[in-house]
Design a protein around this motif. Structure first.
Motif, PDB file in Angstrom:
ATOM      1  N   ILE A   1       1.111  -1.335  -0.096  1.00  0.00           N
ATOM      2  CA  ILE A   1      -0.016   0.323  -0.262  1.00  0.00           C
ATOM      3  C   ILE A   1       0.891   1.514   0.368  1.00  0.00           C
ATOM      4  O   ILE A   1       1.026   2.600  -0.567  1.00  0.00           O
ATOM      5  CB  ILE A   1      -0.756   0.253   1.214  1.00  0.00           C
ATOM      6  CG1 ILE A   1      -1.557  -1.197   0.912  1.00  0.00           C
ATOM      7  CG2 ILE A   1      -1.782   0.910   1.797  1.00  0.00           C
ATOM      8  CD1 ILE A   1      -3.113  -0.992   1.988  1.00  0.00           C
ATOM      9  N   PHE A   2       1.742   1.465   1.086  1.00  0.00           N
ATOM     10  CA  PHE A   2       2.649   2.626   0.784  1.00  0.00           C
ATOM     11  C   PHE A   2       3.331   1.857  -0.546  1.00  0.00           C
ATOM     12  O   PHE A   2       3.547   4.041  -0.765  1.00  0.00           O
ATOM     13  CB  PHE A   2       3.069   2.555   2.143  1.00  0.00           C
ATOM     14  CG  PHE A   2       2.906   2.594   2.967  1.00  0.00           C
ATOM     15  CD1 PHE A   2       2.229   3.251   3.696  1.00  0.00           C
ATOM     16  CD2 PHE A   2       3.233   1.991   4.202  1.00  0.00           C
ATOM     17  CE1 PHE A   2       1.382   3.416   4.980  1.00  0.00           C
ATOM     18  CE2 PHE A   2       3.122   1.602   5.536  1.00  0.00           C
ATOM     19  CZ  PHE A   2       1.756   2.705   5.889  1.00  0.00           C
TER      20      PHE A   2
ATOM     21  N   ILE B   1       5.693   9.727   2.890  1.00  0.00           N
ATOM     22  CA  ILE B   1       5.666   8.875   4.066  1.00  0.00           C
ATOM     23  C   ILE B   1       7.091   8.578   4.699  1.00  0.00           C
ATOM     24  O   ILE B   1       8.171   8.158   3.534  1.00  0.00           O
ATOM     25  CB  ILE B   1       4.939   7.198   3.248  1.00  0.00           C
ATOM     26  CG1 ILE B   1       3.747   7.425   2.134  1.00  0.00           C
ATOM     27  CG2 ILE B   1       4.823   6.076   4.321  1.00  0.00           C
ATOM     28  CD1 ILE B   1       3.634   5.880   1.415  1.00  0.00           C
ATOM     29  N   HIS B   2       7.156   9.253   5.666  1.00  0.00           N
ATOM     30  CA  HIS B   2       8.065   8.954   6.799  1.00  0.00           C
ATOM     31  C   HIS B   2       8.497   7.518   7.014  1.00  0.00           C
ATOM     32  O   HIS B   2       7.151   7.282   7.757  1.00  0.00           O
ATOM     33  CB  HIS B   2       8.341  10.224   7.214  1.00  0.00           C
ATOM     34  CG  HIS B   2       8.328  11.127   6.606  1.00  0.00           C
ATOM     35  ND1 HIS B   2       9.177  11.667   6.015  1.00  0.00           N
ATOM     36  CD2 HIS B   2       7.642  12.500   6.808  1.00  0.00           C
ATOM     37  CE1 HIS B   2       8.936  13.224   5.521  1.00  0.00           C
ATOM     38  NE2 HIS B   2       8.193  13.560   5.893  1.00  0.00           N
ATOM     39  N   GLY B   3       9.762   7.279   7.448  1.00  0.00           N
ATOM     40  CA  GLY B   3       9.199   5.929   8.322  1.00  0.00           C
ATOM     41  C   GLY B   3      10.719   5.514   9.592  1.00  0.00           C
ATOM     42  O   GLY B   3      11.329   6.856   9.029  1.00  0.00           O
ATOM     43  N   ILE B   4      10.700   5.412  10.331  1.00  0.00           N
ATOM     44  CA  ILE B   4      10.884   4.668  11.339  1.00  0.00           C
ATOM     45  C   ILE B   4      11.355   3.421  11.257  1.00  0.00           C
ATOM     46  O   ILE B   4      10.623   2.715  11.697  1.00  0.00           O
ATOM     47  CB  ILE B   4      10.608   5.647  12.427  1.00  0.00           C
ATOM     48  CG1 ILE B   4      10.349   7.059  12.446  1.00  0.00           C
ATOM     49  CG2 ILE B   4      10.990   5.078  14.018  1.00  0.00           C
ATOM     50  CD1 ILE B   4       9.166   7.949  13.564  1.00  0.00           C
ATOM     51  N   SER B   5      12.261   3.444  11.721  1.00  0.00           N
ATOM     52  CA  SER B   5      12.838   1.917  11.402  1.00  0.00           C
ATOM     53  C   SER B   5      12.774   1.554  12.999  1.00  0.00           C
ATOM     54  O   SER B   5      14.131   2.125  13.536  1.00  0.00           O
ATOM     55  CB  SER B   5      14.456   1.710  11.325  1.00  0.00           C
ATOM     56  OG  SER B   5      15.090   0.342  11.423  1.00  0.00           O
ATOM     57  N   TYR B   6      11.888   1.006  13.634  1.00  0.00           N
ATOM     58  CA  TYR B   6      12.175   0.173  14.935  1.00  0.00           C
ATOM     59  C   TYR B   6      12.541  -1.029  14.938  1.00  0.00           C
ATOM     60  O   TYR B   6      12.513  -1.887  14.697  1.00  0.00           O
ATOM     61  CB  TYR B   6      10.635   0.324  15.247  1.00  0.00           C
ATOM     62  CG  TYR B   6       9.948   0.058  16.589  1.00  0.00           C
ATOM     63  CD1 TYR B   6      10.250   0.911  17.740  1.00  0.00           C
ATOM     64  CD2 TYR B   6       9.314  -1.613  17.338  1.00  0.00           C
ATOM     65  CE1 TYR B   6      10.077   0.226  18.903  1.00  0.00           C
ATOM     66  CE2 TYR B   6       9.169  -1.471  18.698  1.00  0.00           C
ATOM     67  CZ  TYR B   6       9.180  -0.782  19.773  1.00  0.00           C
ATOM     68  OH  TYR B   6       9.665  -0.847  19.975  1.00  0.00           O
ATOM     69  N   LYS B   7      13.655  -0.449  16.724  1.00  0.00           N
ATOM     70  CA  LYS B   7      14.144  -1.869  16.853  1.00  0.00           C
ATOM     71  C   LYS B   7      15.064  -3.098  15.894  1.00  0.00           C
ATOM     72  O   LYS B   7      14.714  -4.061  15.793  1.00  0.00           O
ATOM     73  CB  LYS B   7      13.704  -2.503  18.217  1.00  0.00           C
ATOM     74  CG  LYS B   7      13.404  -1.689  19.486  1.00  0.00           C
ATOM     75  CD  LYS B   7      12.802  -2.357  20.300  1.00  0.00           C
ATOM     76  CE  LYS B   7      12.799  -1.530  21.672  1.00  0.00           C
ATOM     77  NZ  LYS B   7      12.426  -2.478  22.553  1.00  0.00           N
ATOM     78  N   ASP B   8      15.729  -2.617  15.226  1.00  0.00           N
ATOM     79  CA  ASP B   8      15.644  -3.371  13.852  1.00  0.00           C
ATOM     80  C   ASP B   8      17.495  -3.305  13.395  1.00  0.00           C
ATOM     81  O   ASP B   8      17.845  -1.531  13.627  1.00  0.00           O
ATOM     82  CB  ASP B   8      15.305  -2.568  12.257  1.00  0.00           C
ATOM     83  CG  ASP B   8      15.198  -4.149  11.819  1.00  0.00           C
ATOM     84  OD1 ASP B   8      15.952  -5.448  12.322  1.00  0.00           O
ATOM     85  OD2 ASP B   8      14.335  -4.172  10.789  1.00  0.00           O
TER      86      ASP B   8
END
Lengths: 157, 179
Positions: free
Chosen positions: B84-85, B96-103
């Protein structure tokens, strides 16, 4: 004899072991007073992932993060309410295992008592009304019954 | 008249039962965000090394209606919503801004290389500290942020086409029209 000893040892190991808290040794603060406050605060905060556990109990990574933040804020000199407020600002009142007493939570805190009082008043009114009715409604004794009643009472005396 | 009064407890019972019944249909894992209508947190995350996108900070988000999506390569539902993104990015519907979480950076990078990179900017939140300021408690989470940097909507869990068409896109339109 030795077998019994081994049995006791096993029992002790099974039931006498220290309770396993989720708080890991490396998370603890050196200052026991601060650590005690951190533990108390952690018990007040809900883990968002496993919702009916406090962050003190939970093994979820997010709970560990929040425990660390609680300790960070305390070490930085925050008061207990300031620490709770810090978390509430991010996650809402829902993180508090004890909801605050506020206008919009009055129904939650006082509702049960209101219902109890309402029920008691209702029951009292109902019972009070019914009693005289019941007496009035009882048919008067006939002459024969009166006689029998008197006879019974006299016999007892 | 008095008769009617006797039915009051029964009526009260049904009202309560109905209310509780409705409560059962709701998903208790969905917690309303405390941050709706509040400014986005002050933060500055490092870039996701090798992803070829600028780093993400408070200032980078402000100025335009945008989505902020918290994702991780280890998060399966993230993979579900990703197409979808990709479509939104291809059709240039909304940044769309991304936050890469605990990765791990390389895991995130490989994940984006495999599935495509729809993000305008990406912040790398390895320890999840910034995500806590966003009130994140499970990935994926998606925020709609208006021009002034105020959070207007949050969805926990994967975005579905239905949520996109019924909630997110109309809201984006509305926010754009509001000066």
């Amino acid at each position: 004899m030795t077998l019994r000893r081994i049995g006791f040892a096993l029992l002790f190991a099974a039931f006498g072991a220290a309770p396993a808290w989720a708080v890991l040794p490396h998370e603890r603060l050196a200052d026991p007073a601060l650590e005690a406050r951190a533990r108390a605060l952690s018990l007040e905060l809900r883990c968002q992932v496993c919702q009916n556990q406090s962050i003190d109990d939970s093994n979820a990574p997010l709970a560990a993060d929040l425990r660390r933040i609680v300790r960070e804020r305390l070490s930085a000199g925050d008061s207990d309410p300031a620490v709770l407020d810090f978390v509430v600002r991010r996650y809402g009142d829902y993180v508090l295992l004890r909801p605050p007493v506020r206008e919009d939570t009055y129904a939650l805190w006082y509702g049960p008592f209101a219902v109890l009082i309402l029920g008691a008043v209702g029951a009292a009114v109902y019972l009070r009304r019914r009693r005289p009715d019941a007496q009035a409604a009882a048919p008067a004794l006939s002459e024969a019954e009166e006689k029998r009643l008197r006879a019974l009472l006299e016999r007892r005396e | 008249m008095k008769r009617a009064l006797y039915f009051l407890p029964l009526a009260a019972f049904f009202a309560l039962a109905g209310y509780f019944g409705w409560g059962l249909t709701r998903d208790p894992s969905k917690i309303p965000s405390a941050l709706i209508d509040r400014p986005i947190p002050e933060f500055a995350l490092p870039e996701l090394a090798g992803a070829g996108r600028p780093a993400l900070s408070t200032a980078a988000i402000k100025g335009e209606v945008a989505l902020v999506n918290v994702f991780a390569s280890w998060c399966l539902p993230c993979k579900v919503e990703h197409p979808i993104f990709m479509r939104l990015a291809r059709e240039r519907v909304v940044p769309i801004h991304g936050i890469s979480y605990k990765d791990k950076a390389e895991d995130s990078r490989r994940w984006l290389a495999d599935l495509g990179n729809p993000y305008t900017a990406i912040g790398w939140d390895f320890d999840g500290r910034v995500a806590i300021d966003w009130g994140v408690y499970g990935v994926p989470e998606t925020f709609v942020v208006d021009r002034t940097g105020t959070i207007r909507f949050k969805h926990v869990g994967p975005i579905t086409p239905e949520i996109l068409d019924r909630q997110i896109l109309p809201l984006v339109e509305r926010l754009r029209r509001a000066s």
